[in-house]
Design a protein around this motif. Structure first.
Motif, mmCIF file in Angstrom:
data_model
loop_
_atom_site.group_PDB
_atom_site.id
_atom_site.type_symbol
_atom_site.label_atom_id
_atom_site.label_comp_id
_atom_site.label_asym_id
_atom_site.label_seq_id
_atom_site.Cartn_x
_atom_site.Cartn_y
_atom_site.Cartn_z
ATOM 1 N N ARG A 34 0.848 -1.188 0.000
ATOM 2 C CA ARG A 34 0.000 0.000 0.000
ATOM 3 C C ARG A 34 0.888 1.243 0.000
ATOM 4 O O ARG A 34 1.549 1.534 0.991
ATOM 5 C CB ARG A 34 -0.904 0.005 1.234
ATOM 6 C CG ARG A 34 -1.843 -1.186 1.295
ATOM 7 C CD ARG A 34 -2.660 -1.170 2.553
ATOM 8 N NE ARG A 34 -3.455 -2.383 2.705
ATOM 9 C CZ ARG A 34 -4.167 -2.680 3.783
ATOM 10 N NH1 ARG A 34 -4.172 -1.853 4.814
ATOM 11 N NH2 ARG A 34 -4.857 -3.793 3.848
ATOM 12 N N PRO A 35 0.905 1.979 -1.089
ATOM 13 C CA PRO A 35 1.805 3.132 -1.150
ATOM 14 C C PRO A 35 1.303 4.313 -0.328
ATOM 15 O O PRO A 35 0.100 4.455 -0.083
ATOM 16 C CB PRO A 35 1.825 3.462 -2.645
ATOM 17 C CG PRO A 35 0.500 2.981 -3.145
ATOM 18 C CD PRO A 35 0.164 1.756 -2.341
ATOM 19 N N GLN A 49 2.992 11.908 -5.619
ATOM 20 C CA GLN A 49 3.512 10.633 -6.089
ATOM 21 C C GLN A 49 3.090 9.518 -5.132
ATOM 22 O O GLN A 49 2.802 9.768 -3.955
ATOM 23 C CB GLN A 49 5.044 10.659 -6.178
ATOM 24 C CG GLN A 49 5.596 11.443 -7.350
ATOM 25 C CD GLN A 49 7.090 11.282 -7.463
ATOM 26 O OE1 GLN A 49 7.819 11.482 -6.498
ATOM 27 N NE2 GLN A 49 7.564 10.907 -8.647
ATOM 28 N N ASP A 50 3.054 8.309 -5.665
ATOM 29 C CA ASP A 50 2.862 7.125 -4.830
ATOM 30 C C ASP A 50 4.234 6.621 -4.418
ATOM 31 O O ASP A 50 5.102 6.382 -5.269
ATOM 32 C CB ASP A 50 2.115 6.023 -5.598
ATOM 33 C CG ASP A 50 0.659 6.388 -5.828
ATOM 34 O OD1 ASP A 50 0.013 6.852 -4.874
ATOM 35 O OD2 ASP A 50 0.177 6.216 -6.959
ATOM 36 N N VAL A 51 4.431 6.456 -3.120
ATOM 37 C CA VAL A 51 5.717 6.009 -2.602
ATOM 38 C C VAL A 51 5.545 4.627 -1.974
ATOM 39 O O VAL A 51 4.811 4.465 -0.994
ATOM 40 C CB VAL A 51 6.288 7.001 -1.567
ATOM 41 C CG1 VAL A 51 7.622 6.486 -1.033
ATOM 42 C CG2 VAL A 51 6.449 8.380 -2.189
ATOM 43 N N GLY A 63 1.711 7.355 -10.209
ATOM 44 C CA GLY A 63 0.641 6.394 -10.425
ATOM 45 C C GLY A 63 0.962 5.064 -9.787
ATOM 46 O O GLY A 63 2.122 4.632 -9.780
ATOM 47 N N ALA A 64 -0.044 4.416 -9.248
ATOM 48 C CA ALA A 64 0.162 3.142 -8.564
ATOM 49 C C ALA A 64 0.675 2.085 -9.534
ATOM 50 O O ALA A 64 0.341 2.091 -10.727
ATOM 51 C CB ALA A 64 -1.147 2.677 -7.925
#
Length: 657
Positions: free
Chosen positions: A432-433, A439-441, A471-472
Motif C-alpha cells: 500500500r503506497p 507521487q505514490d511512494v 501512479g500506482a
C-alpha cells in the motif's frame, strides 16, 4: 445440562482477558529452595538463627514465584526488624532479584549497585542485563554477553535457567552432557551463542533483539501462565517439554512462539471440560494446539486429542490414553458442537463433527469417528513436536506479500570470501503506497539472516527503501530488492523477511503486512587456483542500478525474463585464467522440454593483473525463438593451460507480450 458456549475469535486482545478468567481457584505451590536464589544469603540467615526468614526469602525467589511490590516491602521490613536487614553483597543481590520479580527496575538497580564488589562480576552483569531487559532495553545484551564470557558454574547455570523453557530435547541433552565435561573443555558462551543464533535466524531478528523478546515474553508468561496447581503436564512431557518449566503449556507456547494468531474457545458442559485452541499461522496452514485443565483449576496443558475433554460414559479417564475402545456411548451433539467450534482453523474438524453427529449405535471402534480421532492424534503429535522438538520461530509478519528470490555469487575483494548477492523481486500490488508530493511512494523493509552450520557465524542484514512512482504500480509489476554480504564458503541457513513499511506492528499481536521464506544456500569456494566461473546474472535490459563493474549497469531479476523484444543481457565473471592468455567462452541454450539447442562460442583475451578477473557481458537475442523457458549453460576454456571451468547454469524465460 450446562449450556455449551462455543466460539471462534481472533487472537487480538483475547488472550489477556478470556483465558486468564477461565482459571479461578489458586493452589499454593510447595516452597522449595530456589535455584536462582543467592545461596550465601539464605545460609547466612540460617546460621544466624533466622530459619523462617530464610524460608520466606527462598519462597520469594523460587522459580515459580511472582511477588508484588507489597510482598517485597513487607519482607524487607521483617528482615530489618528480625536480622538488621541485608548487609552482604549476596544479601543485596537477593533484594535486587526480589525487585526484579516484582517488576520494579529502579529499585532492583539500586539494590544491585549496593551488591557490586561483594559478588562475582558475572552475577552482577547478569542481573544488570535482566534489569535492562525489564525496561525493554536491548542494550542489556552487552552485559549479558560480557557475563557469558566470564561465567563460572554458578553464572552459567543462571543463564541456562533463564532460557531452559526454550530448549529442545536435543539441546537439553547437549547441555547435560556439556556440563559433565571437565571445566577446561567447556565453552559455555559458544553454547549460548549457538542457542540464540538459531532462534534469531528463524525469527528474522538480531540475536540481541531476540534475547530481549525472550525476557519480555517470560515476564508476561510469569504473570499470566505461571504454574499454580498440582495437575502435571503429560502430553508435552512425552514430547520433550523441559521439566523445570515454571509455566503451564500456555506459557510454554507463548514463550516459544508468541501470541497465537487465532483462538477458538469451548466453554465446556457437564460432560466436556473447558478447553481452548491456540492456532499459529505458518506456511502450509495453521499449527493447532488444544489445551484444557483436565479436571484441574489453574494450569492448562496440551491435549493429545481434542476428544480427551469428554468426561462422561465409559471413556477411560486416564489422559495418557488418547483413543479408548471403551467409548461405547458417544453422544453425537456434544462432540459435534465441540469440533464445529474448531472448523474455522481447519475444515477437517467440521468433518469430524459431522461424523460424530452421524454415529449410530454403539459401534464406535469401527466407526468413521474412530478413524477421524486416530488421524487427529497424528496431526496433534506433529504440531506438538513442532512446538517442543523444533525451534518454532517465525518472523512477525503476515503472509500477504509474495516475492521471488535468487542468489548470485562472485569472488569477494578479500581473499577466502565469496560475495553473495540476494536478488529479489517483491510483488508491488500487495503493498500500500503512501501519497507524497503527488507521487505514490512504495516503502519496503527487508531483513536477511544467514547462519552457518556451526551456529556461530550469524549475519543479520536489515534494509529499507522508498520507491516513488507516478501512479500506482500494476498487478504484474515487481519491485527489485538487493543486498549483499561476504561470507566464507559453506552451507548457511537463511531467512528473508519482507514487509510493507507502511504497515505497523500492533502491540496486541497484529502483524505487519509482508511475507517470509527460509531455506539453505551453499556458498561456493571461488578462491581455487583453477579456472572457475561465478554465477550468471540475467537482465531484461542493459540499464539498471546493479553495477558489478565499471561501465556495466543491469537490473537482474530472479525470474530471468527477457524484454518484450526477446533480448536478455547476461553477466558473469571468470577467475584464474592465464593472465594475458587466450580463452574461449561457450554458451549453450536448451529449450525446456527438448528441441533444437543454440550453441554460441567466442574467443577473448584474459586481462592481466593481481585480481585475475575476466568479465563476461553478453547480449542474447532470442526474438526469433519460441516463447518459453531455456536453460543456459556457460563454460570457459583456458586455451593456454587447457583447463575448462565447470558449467554454470541458469534459466532465461523468453517473453512475448
Amino acid at each position: 445440562m450446562v449450556g455449551v458456549a462455543a466460539a471462534r475469535v481472533p487472537a487480538k486482545g483475547v488472550r489477556r482477558a478470556t483465558l486468564c478468567a477461565l482459571a479461578t481457584i489458586c493452589c499454593a505451590a510447595t516452597p522449595v529452595l530456589s535455584q536462582t536464589m543467592p545461596g550465601p544469603a539464605y545460609h547466612d540467615l540460617q546460621a544466624g538463627g533466622h530459619e523462617r526468614l530464610a524460608r520466606d526469602l527462598s519462597r520469594r525467589l523460587d522459580l515459580r514465584s511472582h511477588p508484588d511490590r507489597g510482598d517485597v516491602e513487607s519482607f524487607l521490613d521483617r528482615w530489618e526488624d528480625d536480622a538488621d536487614g541485608p548487609r552482604s553483597g549476596y544479601d543485596w543481590l537477593a533484594v535486587a532479584r526480589m525487585w526484579l520479580r516484582a517488576g520494579e527496575a529502579n529499585r532492583a538497580e539500586s539494590a544491585l549497585e549496593r551488591a557490586e564488589g561483594g559478588i562475582p562480576e558475572s552475577l552482577f552483569l547478569i542481573d544488570r542485563a535482566r534489569i535492562a531487559f525489564l525496561r525493554g532495553n536491548a542494550s542489556g545484551a552487552a552485559d549479558y554477553w560480557a557475563a557469558c564470557a566470564i561465567a563460572d558454574e554458578t553464572a552459567s547455570t543462571e543463564i541456562w535457567l533463564d532460557v531452559e523453557v526454550l530448549a529442545t530435547p536435543a539441546e537439553l541433552e547437549s547441555w547435560a552432557g556439556f556440563r559433565n565435561l571437565p571445566a577446561g573443555d567447556r565453552d559455555n558462551c559458544s553454547f549460548f551463542r549457538r542457542f540464540w543464533n538459531r532462534r534469531a535466524a528463524a525469527a528474522g531478528m538480531g540475536a540481541d533483539e531476540r534475547i530481549l523478546s525472550h525476557y519480555e515474553r517470560t515476564r508476561f508468561a510469569l504473570e499470566h501462565y505461571r504454574r499454580r496447581g498440582r495437575v502435571q503436564p503429560r502430553f508435552a512431557v512425552r514430547l520433550g517439554r523441559p521439566t523445570n518449566s515454571v509455566y503451564d503449556d500456555r506459557g510454554l507456547l507463548y514463550v516459544r512462539m508468541g501470541d497465537p494468531d487465532e483462538i477458538a474457545i469451548h466453554g465446556g458442559s457437564d460432560c466436556i471440560e473447558p478447553n481452548v485452541t491456540w492456532a499459529y499461522d505458518r506456511p502450509g496452514g495453521y499449527r493447532v494446539f488444544h489445551l484444557s485443565p483436565l479436571g484441574g483449576a489453574d494450569d492448562w496443558y496440551l491435549l493429545e486429542n481434542l476428544a480427551m475433554v469428554y468426561r462422561c460414559g465409559t471413556w477411560d479417564r486416564n489422559p495418557m490414553v488418547a483413543i479408548s475402545p471403551l467409548l461405547l456411548d458417544v453422544p453425537g451433539p456434544p462432540f459435534h458442537d465441540l469440533y464445529m467450534s474448531r472448523m474455522g482453523l481447519d475444515p477437517r474438524y467440521a468433518r469430524i463433527a459431522n461424523h460424530a453427529l452421524n454415529l449410530i449405535g454403539d459401534d464406535f471402534a469401527n466407526s468413521r469417528l474412530a478413524e477421524d480421532l486416530t488421524a487427529e492424534r497424528d496431526w496433534t503429535w506433529q504440531d506438538g513436536e513442532y512446538a517442543v522438538i523444533s525451534v518454532p520461530e517465525r518472523p512477525r509478519v503476515d503472509l500477504s506479500v509474495n516475492f521471488a528470490l535468487e542468489w548470485l555469487q562472485f569472488r569477494a575483494p578479500r581473499p577466502g570470501l565469496t560475495r553473495i548477492w540476494l536478488n529479489g523481486l517483491v510483488e508491488a500490488s500487495a503493498l500500500r503506497p503512501d501519497e507524497r508530493d503527488r507521487q505514490d511512494v512504495y516503502r519496503v523493509a527487508a531483513v536477511w539472516t544467514l547462519l552457518d552450520e556451526a551456529g556461530l557465524l550469524y549475519r543479520h542484514i536489515p534494509s529499507s527503501f522508498d520507491l516513488p512512482v507516478t501512479g500506482a504500480l500494476g498487478h504484474e509489476t515487481g519491485i527489485s530488492l538487493r543486498e549483499w554480504t561476504d561470507l566464507p564458503p559453506g552451507t548457511y541457513r537463511w531467512t528473508l523477511v519482507v514487509s510493507d513499511a507502511t504497515s505497523t506492528v500492533g502491540e496486541d499481536g497484529e502483524k505487519a503486512r509482508g511475507g517470509y521464506a527460509s531455506g539453505e544456500v551453499v556458498v561456493r569456494d571461488l578462491g581455487t587456483d583453477l579456472p572457475v566461473l561465478s554465477d550468471v546474472a540475467v537482465s531484461a535490459d542493459s540499464v539498471g542500478a546493479w553495477s558489478p563493474a565499471a561501465g556495466i549497469s543491469l537490473n537482474p531479476t530472479p525470474v530471468r525474463v527477457t524484454g518484450d523484444d526477446g533480448v536478455a543481457f547476461i553477466y558473469y565473471e571468470a577467475y584464474n585464467l592465464t593472465p594475458g592468455g587466450r580463452y574461449e567462452t561457450r554458451v549453450v541454450l536448451q529449450p525446456e522440454g527438448g528441441g533444437q539447442s543454440f550453441d554460441l562460442s567466442y574467443p577473448g583475451t584474459a586481462r592481466r593483473g593481481a585480481s585475475i578477473v575476466t568479465r563476461g557481458y553478453l547480449r542474447i537475442d532470442l526474438s526469433a525463438s519460441s516463447p518459453g523457458r531455456y536453460e543456459v549453460s556457460v563454460t570457459v576454456r583456458d586455451l593456454t593451460s587447457g583447463h575448462i571451468t565447470l558449467p554454470v547454469r541458469t534459466d532465461i524465460f523468453v517473453n512475448r507480450d
